[in-house]
Design a protein around this motif. Sequence first.
Motif, PDB file in Angstrom:
ATOM      1  N   LEU A 185      -1.738   4.494   7.801  1.00  0.00           N
ATOM      2  CA  LEU A 185       0.080   4.315   6.707  1.00  0.00           C
ATOM      3  C   LEU A 185      -1.387   3.222   5.638  1.00  0.00           C
ATOM      4  CD1 LEU A 185       2.262   2.746  10.188  1.00  0.00           C
ATOM      5  CD2 LEU A 185       2.662   4.956   7.928  1.00  0.00           C
ATOM      6  N   LYS A 186      -1.287   2.471   6.139  1.00  0.00           N
ATOM      7  CA  LYS A 186      -2.505   1.717   4.522  1.00  0.00           C
ATOM      8  C   LYS A 186      -3.035   2.600   4.332  1.00  0.00           C
ATOM      9  CE  LYS A 186      -3.151  -2.988   7.846  1.00  0.00           C
ATOM     10  NZ  LYS A 186      -4.115  -3.934   8.403  1.00  0.00           N
ATOM     11  N   MET A 187      -3.803   3.323   4.469  1.00  0.00           N
ATOM     12  CA  MET A 187      -4.426   4.108   3.696  1.00  0.00           C
ATOM     13  C   MET A 187      -3.146   5.047   2.517  1.00  0.00           C
ATOM     14  SD  MET A 187      -7.177   6.031   6.148  1.00  0.00           S
ATOM     15  CE  MET A 187      -7.993   7.296   4.756  1.00  0.00           C
ATOM     16  N   MET A 188      -2.142   5.515   3.128  1.00  0.00           N
ATOM     17  CA  MET A 188      -1.164   5.962   2.266  1.00  0.00           C
ATOM     18  C   MET A 188      -0.582   4.969   1.309  1.00  0.00           C
ATOM     19  SD  MET A 188       0.812   8.661   5.033  1.00  0.00           S
ATOM     20  CE  MET A 188       2.197   8.810   3.606  1.00  0.00           C
ATOM     21  N   ALA A 189       0.238   3.312   1.531  1.00  0.00           N
ATOM     22  CA  ALA A 189       0.815   2.892   1.103  1.00  0.00           C
ATOM     23  C   ALA A 189      -0.539   2.463  -0.282  1.00  0.00           C
ATOM     24  CB  ALA A 189       0.756   1.834   1.990  1.00  0.00           C
ATOM     25  N   ALA A 190      -1.846   2.636   0.086  1.00  0.00           N
ATOM     26  CA  ALA A 190      -2.983   2.006  -1.387  1.00  0.00           C
ATOM     27  C   ALA A 190      -3.047   3.042  -1.945  1.00  0.00           C
ATOM     28  CB  ALA A 190      -4.555   1.711  -0.278  1.00  0.00           C
ATOM     29  N   SER A 191      -2.407   4.414  -1.413  1.00  0.00           N
ATOM     30  CA  SER A 191      -2.775   5.259  -2.855  1.00  0.00           C
ATOM     31  C   SER A 191      -1.642   5.629  -3.421  1.00  0.00           C
ATOM     32  CB  SER A 191      -2.915   6.168  -1.674  1.00  0.00           C
ATOM     33  OG  SER A 191      -1.861   6.737  -1.122  1.00  0.00           O
ATOM     34  N   ILE A 192      -0.974   5.216  -2.457  1.00  0.00           N
ATOM     35  CA  ILE A 192       1.081   5.429  -3.438  1.00  0.00           C
ATOM     36  C   ILE A 192       1.245   4.194  -4.333  1.00  0.00           C
ATOM     37  CG2 ILE A 192       3.517   5.272  -2.978  1.00  0.00           C
ATOM     38  CD1 ILE A 192       3.242   6.956  -0.608  1.00  0.00           C
ATOM     39  N   ASP A 193       0.882   3.042  -4.000  1.00  0.00           N
ATOM     40  CA  ASP A 193       0.921   1.971  -4.710  1.00  0.00           C
ATOM     41  C   ASP A 193       0.010   0.121  -4.418  1.00  0.00           C
ATOM     42  OD1 ASP A 193       2.122   0.396  -7.097  1.00  0.00           O
ATOM     43  OD2 ASP A 193       3.098  -0.372  -5.361  1.00  0.00           O
ATOM     44  N   PRO A 194      -1.369   0.777  -5.199  1.00  0.00           N
ATOM     45  CA  PRO A 194      -2.286   0.076  -4.730  1.00  0.00           C
ATOM     46  C   PRO A 194      -2.485  -1.393  -5.897  1.00  0.00           C
ATOM     47  CG  PRO A 194      -3.243   2.197  -6.838  1.00  0.00           C
ATOM     48  CD  PRO A 194      -1.559   2.110  -6.404  1.00  0.00           C
ATOM     49  N   VAL A 195      -1.482  -1.681  -6.227  1.00  0.00           N
ATOM     50  CA  VAL A 195      -1.338  -3.101  -6.638  1.00  0.00           C
ATOM     51  C   VAL A 195       0.278  -3.543  -5.541  1.00  0.00           C
ATOM     52  CG1 VAL A 195      -0.331  -4.550  -8.775  1.00  0.00           C
ATOM     53  CG2 VAL A 195      -1.556  -2.784  -9.170  1.00  0.00           C
ATOM     54  N   GLY A 196       0.805  -2.879  -5.215  1.00  0.00           N
ATOM     55  CA  GLY A 196       1.847  -3.464  -4.454  1.00  0.00           C
ATOM     56  C   GLY A 196       1.332  -3.965  -3.040  1.00  0.00           C
ATOM     57  N   ALA A 197       0.373  -2.450  -2.466  1.00  0.00           N
ATOM     58  CA  ALA A 197      -0.813  -2.780  -1.897  1.00  0.00           C
ATOM     59  C   ALA A 197      -1.327  -4.312  -1.581  1.00  0.00           C
ATOM     60  CB  ALA A 197      -0.413  -1.463  -0.942  1.00  0.00           C
ATOM     61  N   ALA A 198      -1.817  -4.250  -2.552  1.00  0.00           N
ATOM     62  CA  ALA A 198      -2.715  -5.285  -3.025  1.00  0.00           C
ATOM     63  C   ALA A 198      -2.115  -6.376  -2.146  1.00  0.00           C
ATOM     64  CB  ALA A 198      -3.145  -5.376  -3.766  1.00  0.00           C
ATOM     65  N   SER A 199      -0.440  -6.382  -2.978  1.00  0.00           N
ATOM     66  CA  SER A 199      -0.278  -7.726  -2.923  1.00  0.00           C
ATOM     67  C   SER A 199       0.902  -8.323  -1.588  1.00  0.00           C
ATOM     68  CB  SER A 199       1.212  -7.928  -3.364  1.00  0.00           C
ATOM     69  OG  SER A 199       2.392  -6.287  -3.175  1.00  0.00           O
ATOM     70  N   ILE A 200       0.765  -7.459  -0.753  1.00  0.00           N
ATOM     71  CA  ILE A 200       0.761  -7.871   1.102  1.00  0.00           C
ATOM     72  C   ILE A 200      -0.180  -7.681   1.754  1.00  0.00           C
ATOM     73  CG2 ILE A 200       2.856  -6.388   0.406  1.00  0.00           C
ATOM     74  CD1 ILE A 200       2.797  -4.047   2.220  1.00  0.00           C
ATOM     75  N   GLY A 201      -1.669  -7.589   1.022  1.00  0.00           N
ATOM     76  CA  GLY A 201      -2.284  -8.137   2.149  1.00  0.00           C
ATOM     77  C   GLY A 201      -3.665  -6.584   2.212  1.00  0.00           C
ATOM     78  N   ILE A 202      -3.020  -5.823   1.808  1.00  0.00           N
ATOM     79  CA  ILE A 202      -4.306  -4.701   2.481  1.00  0.00           C
ATOM     80  C   ILE A 202      -5.505  -4.357   1.551  1.00  0.00           C
ATOM     81  CG2 ILE A 202      -3.875  -2.103   2.337  1.00  0.00           C
ATOM     82  CD1 ILE A 202      -1.001  -2.466   3.100  1.00  0.00           C
ATOM     83  N   ASP A 203      -6.325  -4.334   2.078  1.00  0.00           N
ATOM     84  CA  ASP A 203      -8.036  -4.238   1.354  1.00  0.00           C
ATOM     85  C   ASP A 203      -7.898  -2.641   0.684  1.00  0.00           C
ATOM     86  OD1 ASP A 203     -10.252  -4.040   0.393  1.00  0.00           O
ATOM     87  OD2 ASP A 203     -11.087  -5.107   1.874  1.00  0.00           O
ATOM     88  N   VAL A 204      -6.911  -3.435  -0.387  1.00  0.00           N
ATOM     89  CA  VAL A 204      -7.191  -1.063  -0.659  1.00  0.00           C
ATOM     90  C   VAL A 204      -8.699  -0.689  -1.098  1.00  0.00           C
ATOM     91  CG1 VAL A 204      -6.361   0.076  -3.347  1.00  0.00           C
ATOM     92  CG2 VAL A 204      -5.359  -1.409  -2.336  1.00  0.00           C
ATOM     93  N   THR A 205      -9.270  -1.214  -1.708  1.00  0.00           N
ATOM     94  CA  THR A 205     -10.661  -0.775  -1.883  1.00  0.00           C
ATOM     95  C   THR A 205     -11.467  -0.392  -0.751  1.00  0.00           C
ATOM     96  OG1 THR A 205     -11.022  -2.121  -3.565  1.00  0.00           O
ATOM     97  CG2 THR A 205     -13.242  -1.671  -2.373  1.00  0.00           C
ATOM     98  N   LEU A 206     -11.171  -1.152   0.436  1.00  0.00           N
ATOM     99  CA  LEU A 206     -12.016  -1.317   1.995  1.00  0.00           C
ATOM    100  C   LEU A 206     -11.144   0.897   2.298  1.00  0.00           C
ATOM    101  CD1 LEU A 206     -13.815  -1.073   4.534  1.00  0.00           C
ATOM    102  CD2 LEU A 206     -11.440  -2.862   4.958  1.00  0.00           C
TER     103      LEU A 206
END
Length: 310
Positions: A185-206
């Motif tokens: 789910l984090k991988m999907m969130a990071a791909s759909i909206d990287p900025v939004g995912a990063a704002s909720i603590g998801i490590d988009v680069t990882l």
Amino acid sequence: MNRFVVNVKSRPESVMNVGLLAQSLLAGITNGLTYALIGIGLAAIFKGSRVPNAMQGEFSVVGAIVVVLLLTGHGWPYWLAILCGGLSGAILGAFIEVAFIRYMIRNAAPEDSYLLLTIGIGLSISAAVLYFFGRESHLLPGFGSDNLYIILDAVVREHVIWLIAISILLTIGLRQFYRTTSVGLKMMAASIDPVGAASIGIDVTLMRTFTFMLGGALGAAAGILITPIIPVDYMIGLQLTLKGFAAAILGGLTNPLGAAIGGLVLGIIEAMAIVGVSSSYKDVITFSLLILIMIAMPQGLLGRAGRTGG
């Protein structure tokens, strides 16, 4: 083994035709699932990073070569060699993301540069395989025993059954991974909206690194599964990449499940083209039909919703 020997002369022509059709359909499904695994890995990487990976087939070559080396060169147990082959694809995927993709994203590289990068890496890997291992083709033992079975008048090798079963399980497992696991789910969130995912603590680069590891492992799995059937050499990576791309685009480039369906369609069309016309024209007929399908259904076989599915 003698019980599988068939007296062709004593059989009616219609029965022979049914047997030929069944054998061709089985070959199409087998090849289609191979293309599907390449397409699934390619779609997984594009879904998680928006990078068109033109070296996906090279993951298959690397995974297969690692298993061959460990099994025949060092006498490792088959299961352990297979595990290391899959890990080699994941490690190679992580290396490519860390060493190249991450740098290019940091410098805001244009989209077409990623395609050129992966083409260059794929050609480099192919050249390295040629340099270190030569032009020789490599085969692996089949999974299970060497038994043959008759299914709908078609002769089926036991490894083909393993290939079909494992391919289906990998497809279903990947779908569940994206839908039910925290990392998926984090991988999907990071791909759909990287900025939004990063704002909720998801490590988009990882998550992007995990995406390349997943795509590499899937590519290596495809290579390991097909090597008992098709000899692997330094040239086969590009062929697998082209078929994988066709499967992924046919099913929806961001949808791994669609890539699986696209691979099956591609394999069956290819097999029927061989039966109906000639093996010399199978690629021409196959890709001509694919062009017509994409003109009629530009969003892919699953439609607009399928392009964003998991």
